[in-house]
Design an enzyme around this catalytic site. Structure first.
Site, PDB file in Angstrom:
ATOM      1  CG  ASP A  75     -17.616  14.995  30.339  1.00 39.44           C
ATOM      2  OD1 ASP A  75     -18.747  15.343  30.717  1.00 39.44           O
ATOM      3  OD2 ASP A  75     -16.600  15.205  31.018  1.00 39.44           O
ATOM      4  CG  ASN A  79     -20.609  13.157  32.313  1.00 34.75           C
ATOM      5  OD1 ASN A  79     -21.122  14.271  32.221  1.00 34.75           O
ATOM      6  ND2 ASN A  79     -19.372  12.983  32.733  1.00 34.75           N
TER       7      ASN A  79
END
Length: 201
Positions: A170, A120
């Site tokens: 994230d 990510n």
């Protein structure tokens, strides 16, 4: 223009922030990452391939297909470095089966990291000497030594460890001061870390 993606609706958008005018292009499959090219076309990371979208015509031309190793693995977050190499990771339902790839301007593809689960948020320090990569389920942000000339990474270390938190790091970006901004999945917030991994706000 602001370029952004609606991943599961298979849409690449271009929006004009001043007027809120928006148009989108149907990519026909999951579209996970986007980058602007010198020709103003858009480089797309689709499910298992890279492609170029021409906003003038809406046509999508393939660049290369990436062998992800498993049918349930797909591409995920991606970003260009200062030398216009495109970095993109994959996401797997099976722990440790995702990877990070680098696509160079000469068309060559390189596997840069393996053993990931959800590759990510990624980015580079302002001096271009440190590369950052997030593995969301592991709740870790890694820092690597980065060689801008060769595009190599090594000496991985854990910079941020959120293993004891109920959130997952994230998407990520780096500001001009070298601070890392991470979007927290299931955390409904952004968190800022300094270059040593200390939480600032």
């Amino acid at each position: 223009l602001l370029a952004w993606l609606d991943v599961y609706n298979h849409r690449a958008h271009q929006s004009e922030p001043a007027t809120w005018e928006d148009r989108f292009f149907d990519t026909g499959e999951v579209v996970a990452a986007i980058a602007l090219t010198h020709s103003r076309r858009l480089l797309l990371a689709l499910r298992d391939r890279l492609a170029i979208l021409d906003p003038q015509t809406g046509e999508i031309d393939p660049l290369c297909r990436i062998d992800l190793g498993h049918a349930d693995t797909r591409l995920n977050d991606g970003k260009c470095d200062a030398q216009v190499r495109f970095w993109v990771g994959s996401i797997s339902k099976n722990p440790g089966e995702a990877a990070l790839y680098r696509y160079d301007p000469d068309g060559s593809l390189h596997v840069m990291e393996t053993g990931l689960t959800i590759s990510n948020g990624l980015g580079w320090s302002p001096d271009g000497r440190t590369f950052y990569l997030t593995d969301s389920p592991k709740r870790k942000i890694y820092a690597y030594r980065f060689d801008p000339e060769s595009g190599s990474i090594d000496e991985r270390r854990v910079l941020v460890d959120l293993a004891d938190e109920p959130v997952e790091p994230d998407g990520l970006t780096i500001d001009g001061a070298g601070h890392l901004w991470s979007a927290l999945w299931n955390g409904w917030s952004l968190v800022c870390f300094d270059a040593d991994g200390t939480e600032l706000e």
